[in-house]
Enzyme design. Structure first.
Site, PDB file in Angstrom:
ATOM      1  CG  ASN A  74      -0.371   0.713   2.416  1.00  0.00           C
ATOM      2  OD1 ASN A  74      -0.425   1.942   2.511  1.00  0.00           O
ATOM      3  ND2 ASN A  74       0.195  -0.055   3.350  1.00  0.00           N
ATOM      4  CG  PHE A  87      -0.577   9.048   7.115  1.00  0.00           C
ATOM      5  CD1 PHE A  87      -0.455   7.691   7.279  1.00  0.00           C
ATOM      6  CD2 PHE A  87       0.326   9.872   7.781  1.00  0.00           C
ATOM      7  CE1 PHE A  87       0.548   7.137   8.091  1.00  0.00           C
ATOM      8  CE2 PHE A  87       1.326   9.340   8.600  1.00  0.00           C
ATOM      9  CZ  PHE A  87       1.435   7.973   8.744  1.00  0.00           C
ATOM     10  CB  SER A 110       3.669   5.430   7.197  1.00  0.00           C
ATOM     11  OG  SER A 110       3.240   5.336   5.845  1.00  0.00           O
ATOM     12  CG  ASN A 165       3.090   4.407   1.837  1.00  0.00           C
ATOM     13  OD1 ASN A 165       3.889   4.056   0.985  1.00  0.00           O
ATOM     14  ND2 ASN A 165       2.364   3.555   2.542  1.00  0.00           N
ATOM     15  CB  THR A 166       4.051  10.450   5.173  1.00  0.00           C
ATOM     16  OG1 THR A 166       2.660  10.094   5.183  1.00  0.00           O
ATOM     17  CG2 THR A 166       4.176  11.936   5.436  1.00  0.00           C
ATOM     18  CE  LYS A 173       2.313  -0.088  12.850  1.00  0.00           C
ATOM     19  NZ  LYS A 173       0.919  -0.231  12.375  1.00  0.00           N
ATOM     20  CG  ASN A 210       4.151   1.031   9.669  1.00  0.00           C
ATOM     21  OD1 ASN A 210       3.444   0.518   8.806  1.00  0.00           O
ATOM     22  ND2 ASN A 210       3.908   2.243  10.145  1.00  0.00           N
TER      23      ASN A 210
END
Length: 371
Positions: free
Chosen positions: A124, A128, A189, A191-192, A232, A261
């Site tokens: 993915n 967010f 994450s 993805n940021t 996390k 994560n």
């Protein structure tokens, strides 16, 4: 008979869901559970189908809560707390909602969620995507008390620089403090942009000090004791980085660590979508997340609680993480591939493994590999 029914229900639904775009299927499940929970009598039906019985030997007392067993739901499935009531009825002992950011944001461009069935994995790059802290606060406020502890996973908006990241985490606590039982600081994450940099150096210490200060201020404001905060972390840290992270988290007064994560590694994948950008979850993460748990437990001498997450598809996977040092564990990707019947399977399997090892309580198995 019950096991056959549980398995048959998801076996019938899975081909339909897997023919759909992954993100559309995701929304269908979450929105469907949210709607079902509002139908009179439906929560009881969900509990009858997929709830897990209470077993004293699996109960966990941690962070001031009594968990019926050690298995909860990781963040990412219910980003906006739309299905808390429904999800609380399928056998979970706790769940995370989010990741939530102060302001609503659309996330990354579509497509951004990919199934890798041969690998029992997901990739993915959602970014967010969420409705914002205020919307979640309103929804959780209307829902009232829940059957299981709810952890609110908080992050920063994409447009917020790392230098100002602490303001975003503080803003989330300001909005959501009354509604979360405990909180999770997501700095891992992939993805940021630059988010993972917050795990290292002075940035981590500064951020956690600010979060701790805000938690104390909110507790004072509400005449309450500060609520637990966990951090996390990513599975892709080196041992040296893990040592620093563990030291700072311990010194900052955080309540624990969630390990781990998603990963940016693609080692051993077979599916054609293996090259997609984003975080990888599921079976390929199983051994690495367990290794990180084992390392962190040794580094902290078992004094810092750990929630293990990453590639749990069976009772053996969960038990391996518990023996490595996890006090609690979380599932997500396996629910997509195996369905909610997974919870009863893990519940039964954990009881069996405790008996095999001669333990009378799950707490006795935590960190057993180190003894």
């Amino acid at each position: 008979m019950e096991r056959m029914l549980n398995g048959l229900l998801y076996k019938m639904a899975k081909p339909f869901l897997f023919r759909m775009d992954p993100e559309k299927a995701h929304h269908l499940i979450v929105d469907g559970l949210g709607a079902a929970a509002r139908v009179p009598g439906m929560p009881a039906i969900l509990s009858a189908l997929w709830g897990t019985p209470y077993s004293q030997e699996l109960a966990v007392d941690l962070f001031g809560f009594h968990f019926n067993h050690p298995v909860g739901l990781a963040a990412g499935l219910d980003k906006n707390a739309r299905a808390v009531t429904g999800l609380s009825r399928i056998g979970l002992s706790f769940m995370e909602v989010g990741t939530i950011t102060p302001k609503a944001q659309p996330g990354n461009e579509l497509p951004r969620l990919f199934r890798l069935p041969e690998d029992e994995a997901l990739i993915n790059r959602m970014g967010f995507n969420n409705e914002g802290a205020e919307a979640m606060a309103e929804r959780l406020g209307k829902a009232g008390r829940h059957r299981i502890p709810i952890a609110v996973n908080i992050g920063k908006n994409k447009a917020t620089s790392n230098a100002e990241a602490a303001d975003d985490y503080r803003a989330c606590l300001q909005k959501l403090y009354p509604y979360g039982d405990f909180f999770v600081v997501n700095i891992s994450s992939p993805n940021t942009p630059d988010l993972r940099a917050l795990q290292h150096g002075d940035e981590l210490r500064t951020l956690l000090d600010a979060v701790k200060e805000e938690m104390s201020e909110q507790a004072d404001k509400h005449g309450d004791m500060p609520k637990p905060i966990l951090v996390k972390i990513a599975p892709d840290n080196t041992e040296e980085q893990l040592s620093y992270i563990a030291e700072v988290i311990s010194q900052s007064g955080m309540s624990g660590i969630i390990a781990t994560n998603t990963t940016i590694s693609r080692e051993g994948l077979k599916h054609p979508d293996a090259g997609q950008t984003g975080g990888l979850s599921g079976r390929p993460l199983t051994s690495r997340s367990t290794e990180v748990i084992r390392t962190l437990y040794a580094m902290t001498r078992g004094k810092l609680p750990i929630i293990g997450s990453g590639g749990i598809f069976s009772a053996d996977d969960a038990y391996d993480k518990i023996r490595a040092g996890a006090n609690l564990v979380e599932v997500y990707t396996a629910l997509i591939y195996r369905g909610p019947g997974l919870m009863k399977e893990i519940h039964r399997g954990l009881k069996s493994r405790l008996q095999q090892d001669g333990f009378t309580r799950i707490s006795q198995a935590v960190g057993a590999d180190h003894r």
